[in-house]
Design an enzyme around this catalytic site. Structure first.
Site, mmCIF file in Angstrom:
data_model
loop_
_atom_site.group_PDB
_atom_site.id
_atom_site.type_symbol
_atom_site.label_atom_id
_atom_site.label_comp_id
_atom_site.label_asym_id
_atom_site.label_seq_id
_atom_site.Cartn_x
_atom_site.Cartn_y
_atom_site.Cartn_z
ATOM 1 N N ASP A 139 31.468 50.117 37.017
ATOM 2 C CA ASP A 139 31.432 50.217 38.464
ATOM 3 C C ASP A 139 31.207 51.674 38.854
ATOM 4 O O ASP A 139 31.356 52.580 38.030
ATOM 5 C CB ASP A 139 32.751 49.695 39.042
ATOM 6 C CG ASP A 139 32.779 49.741 40.548
ATOM 7 O OD1 ASP A 139 31.764 49.391 41.172
ATOM 8 O OD2 ASP A 139 33.815 50.145 41.107
ATOM 9 N N ASP A 152 37.776 49.571 38.502
ATOM 10 C CA ASP A 152 39.120 49.909 38.981
ATOM 11 C C ASP A 152 39.547 49.124 40.210
ATOM 12 O O ASP A 152 40.678 49.261 40.656
ATOM 13 C CB ASP A 152 39.200 51.410 39.300
ATOM 14 C CG ASP A 152 38.584 51.748 40.637
ATOM 15 O OD1 ASP A 152 37.512 51.182 40.944
ATOM 16 O OD2 ASP A 152 39.159 52.570 41.369
ATOM 17 N N ASP A 159 36.180 44.284 40.915
ATOM 18 C CA ASP A 159 35.768 44.370 39.514
ATOM 19 C C ASP A 159 36.495 43.366 38.624
ATOM 20 O O ASP A 159 36.078 43.135 37.489
ATOM 21 C CB ASP A 159 36.044 45.782 38.968
ATOM 22 C CG ASP A 159 35.303 46.861 39.744
ATOM 23 O OD1 ASP A 159 34.151 46.614 40.111
ATOM 24 O OD2 ASP A 159 35.896 47.921 39.986
#
Length: 770
Positions: free
Chosen positions: A311, A508, A512
């Protein structure tokens, strides 16, 4: 929830087997051989019963593992009356099962944190205009809700009135707040970071975005493949060889004891013990580095990863907006626009206001108390600071400005992936503040180390805009960038990549979590609190350092290598002992004791995984490490002052009188502090670094940088002296401005190189630093 017996069964079995072996020896010594042999026989039976069940369970799961030889050896010792050999094997088998259980036990993905973040109540308008606080499950499409400041949007809906300012980082990964005007669509799971607003529900809670994320995570987690033990893969070759040697020995000698002796020394202690111990050691090393790996299974799968999915927001960036640049209008206004804006923003609740105030304080600017403050949601804030009318917000709100300049500033902001905040003074735009989500200082180095550790392909998956994602992807060297993705689309990318190669996903946020569960290995950055991503992940990095990812991958690869080496060495010794037993040179009891010696050798070899290996060298320790940390604190203090150098140069060029003198004083004070810092580097830091790195002159290039900085500093000091003496001189002003810009560029490069090359030696990193 596992019962106490299931949870502690391996410990109980090992304790009983070990205690029985010792007790049998004691009873044999005191009460005679028959009584002692009986105890050893009971120990053998005690181990044989669960061993048979383990083999059956493995066969039910289509797994024919190394426990088969142990079962045959235990049964053989009972059949030929070799009680001691059976008891020794029982201790080995139960001990190996205990170690394997601890190394391979995976944390359950119970989604507790994800569910705890879900909105539970909503505030619904009544027919009379009042408010009822209801369970979120009672919300129906068409209900009019009030979302208070700081609350999570309970269901998907439309903004009824005013402007909604939402933090959507949990859904899209976008770090900066997003404004939704009246009629705009908002999704559940976003956090209201502005004023309260009215919401017209378009879905119920079960059909809303956040509930879909929870379901995605549950489904993806359910699809994870079961862990296949390293030992079982070697067993496929070892077991047929063992049975062939044992059968040949029996046929050749006509004595079943020969076959039992072969089975005893062939009992795969290295397979059962070495791999679990190596992985336990690897897990221990990761824990010492602030990384929680949920079992040996995850560590082994991580060692085989070839593709990295990651990400953007909060992973390779800091996850929150920060002041990056101040662009003054032309002609440059009187006064410092950042100081005026930050003074006004001290009383604003807007999420960007805190970033502006923090940026001004980092730069050492004095802030005044504002008066007559008024704020309009979606536009900005106005007030009086030091007798001047100040406006902070959108360009139209801040005041008049040159349209061509505004267009250039907006193009510049778009190129840098920054958000613009305009500052107006007395009715005219005085400057624009550029805020952006900064890249973590250790991100580029982390990706280089990941490549070195065996990652062949890196793929960014983010919900952020394409222009921002592409620029960051280029900076860190991503092979592919997928932008504007929903959580479901992230899962799709993770599954597609996993079909081609072993995959690890790093993230995080809540958005995700499904992708972390769908990937081969999920890694969560959990330093900022327990999140859904931490629950869905196999690996949780508990310190705010992305570099730990590369280090964990290196530990995983070394752990797997040590486990394989230990298994191969142990199997080689066992094969040699099998040949000796087949020729009658080893009795079952002697073979069992020899096998324990082989166990010790395999265990010692496996314990090498506790050592640092080459992935942690060189490092600064003790006083040298503390010195680096102190100098890093000075870097943090100097960075904002470095960022302010272009503004000081522009102020000197465009101002006169007291304002120019203040800029001279600020620039001179900075140069003095900088010179003292560079002297400390040369006298204290560089000798320590050179000693750690070795070689003839490992810090020579950086010392040359100090020389260039000193020369630029000298020239700037001389120009300041000249301008103080002759304020109206035009040429020195242009020369000073150009030299300060040169110093600015050199310092940014030099500081970044120091942090990249040297500060990492003492584990110094701060994700908030530029």
């Amino acid at each position: 929830m596992r019962t106490g017996l299931a949870r502690h069964g391996p410990e109980v079995l090992f304790a009983l087997a070990g205690g029985g072996l010792v007790a049998g020896a004691a009873v044999r010594w005191t009460a005679g051989a028959p009584a002692g042999d009986l105890i050893w026989l009971l120990v053998t039976v005690l181990a044989l019963v669960p061993a048979v069940w383990w083999v059956v369970a493995g066969l039910l799961h289509r797994r024919f593992g190394s426990d088969v030889i142990a079962v045959l050896a235990l049964a053989g010792t009972i059949a030929v009356g070799e009680a001691l050999a059976g008891a020794v094997i029982a201790v080995m088998l139960t001990g190996g099962r205990l170690l394997e259980d601890r190394a391979g036990r995976r944390a359950r993905r119970d989604l507790g944190a994800l569910l705890s973040l879900a909105p539970r109540v909503a505030h619904r308008r009544t027919d009379g205009g009042g408010l009822d606080t209801i369970d979120v499950a009672e919300v129906r499409p068409g209900d009019r809700l009030l979302v208070r400041a700081g609350e999570v949007v309970p269901v998907d809906g439309l903004v009824e009135g005013g402007t909604a300012v939402l933090d959507e980082s949990t859904l899209t990964g976008e770090a900066l707040p997003v404004e939704h005007p009246a009629g705009g669509e908002v999704r559940s799971g976003a956090v209201n970071s502005g004023r309260p607003f009215e919401l017209r529900a378009t879905n119920d809670a079960a059909s809303s975005t956040y509930a879909g994320i929870v379901r995605l995570t549950e489904e993806a987690a359910a699809e994870s493949a079961p862990f296949v033990r390293l030992a079982d893969r070697y067993s496929a070759l070892f077991i047929p060889v063992t049975l062939a040697v044992a059968g040949a020995a029996w046929l050749a000698a006509g004595d079943p004891v020969r076959a039992v002796a072969v089975l005893v020394v062939a009992t795969p202690c290295p397979l059962i013990l070495a791999a679990p111990i190596a992985f336990v050691s690897g897990l221990s090393r990761c824990a010492r580095r602030g990384v929680v790996v949920k079992g040996g299974s995850a560590l082994e799968r991580l060692a085989g990863a070839r593709v990295l999915l990651f990400d953007k927001t909060g992973t390779v960036t800091t996850g929150h907006p920060a002041l990056a640049e101040v662009v003054p209008a032309r002609p440059a206004p009187a006064g410092d626009p950042l100081a005026l804006a930050a003074s006004l923003d001290q009383v604003s609740p807007h999420v960007l206001a805190s970033a502006i105030v923090r940026g001004a304080r980092e730069r050492g600017l004095p802030l005044d108390a504002p008066s007559d403050v008024a704020e309009t949601a979606g536009q900005g804030v106005r007030g009086v600071v030091g007798g001047r009318r100040v406006s902070v917000g959108k360009a139209s709100w801040a005041g008049e400005a040159d349209p061509a300049w505004l267009e250039r500033v907006r193009r510049r902001a778009a190129a840098h992936g920054a958000i613009t905040v305009f500052v107006g003074v007395d009715g005219r735009v005085a400057a624009v503040l550029l805020l952006r989500d900064r890249i973590r200082p250790d991100a580029p180095r982390t990706f280089r180390l990941l490549r070195r550790a065996g990652i062949e392909r890196t793929v960014m998956v983010t919900g952020d805009r394409a222009d921002v994602a592409d620029s960051i992807g280029r900076l860190i060297g991503a092979d592919t960038v997928h932008s504007g993705l929903t959580p479901a689309e992230k899962v799709g990318v993770a599954r597609a990549e996993s079909e081609r190669a072993a995959t690890v996903m790093v993230g995080d946020g809540v958005n995700d979590a499904p992708a972390l569960a769908a990937a081969g290995v999920g890694v969560a950055l959990g330093a900022r609190g327990a999140t859904a991503s931490s629950e869905a992940a196999d690996v949780v990095i508990t310190v705010d350092r992305l570099e730990r990812l590369a280090e964990t991958l290196a530990i995983a690869r070394r752990t797997r290598s040590v486990a394989r080496q230990s298994v191969v060495v142990g199997m080689g010794l066992s094969l040699a002992a099998m040949v000796a037993a087949a020729f009658g040179l080893l009795a079952p009891a002697a073979g069992a004791l020899l096998q324990e010696g082989i166990d010790v050798a395999a265990i010692l070899a496996a314990l090498r995984a506790l050592g640092p290996g080459r992935d942690r060298e060189p490092r600064l320790r003790g006083d040298a490490a503390e010195l680096v940390r102190r100098l890093d604190e000075e870097h943090r203090a100097l960075w904002p002052r470095i960022d302010r150098l272009p503004v000081l140069a522009d102020t000197i060029a465009a101002s006169e009188g007291r304002e120019r003198d203040d800029a001279f004083d600020a620039l001179t004070g900075f140069l003095t502090d900088l010179a003292e810092h560079e002297r400390k580097d040369e006298r204290l830091l560089y000798p320590a670094v050179a000693k750690a790195l070795g070689g003839a002159d490992p810090t020579g290039a950086m010392s040359r940088g100090h020389t260039e900085i000193a020369e630029l500093t000298r020239r700037i000091g001389a120009l300041i002296t000249e301008l103080r003496a002759a304020p109206a001189a035009g040429e020195p002003v242009a020369d000073l401005r150009r030299t300060v810009q040169e110093l600015y560029a050199v310092l940014r490069l030099h500081f970044a190189q120091e942090e990249e090359n040297y500060f990492v030696l003492a584990d110094v990193h701060d994700a908030s630093r530029p």
